[in-house]
Write a protein that holds these residues in place. Sequence first.
Motif: not given
Length: 155
Positions: A99, A104, A106, A118-121, A134, A136
Amino acid sequence: MSEVAVGKPIPDFVAASTHGNISRETLLGRSTVMYFYPKDSTPGCTTQAQGFRDNHHEFTDASCQIVGVSRDSLKSHASFTEKQSLPFALIADPDENLCEMFKVMKLKNMYGKQVRGIERSTFLIDEQGVLIQEWRGLRVPGHVDEVLKAVREKA
């Protein structure tokens, strides 16, 4: 641990998954979609996993493997994999090593409180281990189709 950047090889790593240890080395030889999601068995994360599951053969036909990553335990991942019949590996990252590498983590608002999560990425890595695209802060609807399109265009 180094961080990732588009156009550069991803750093070396080793992580436990539902399919045994995964490393940068084990990903080489075919493209990889590595997606980070907040939590097993939550509505958005389940929908996202089902999308990758339902299109799994399309990705494999394009010589691309899928790997999911969250901070959940291997036990939680095993249960999620069984319930959803997921044909791909889920990496357990409770120490947030991957992570942090992929940047990712945040601060997010949940029920009016700031929480770190976790920011979905999603990341597309080529067969040589180079990050080529990528996504984000994404939304689940339509995302799997967008990633599949990018994989096919790359192939």
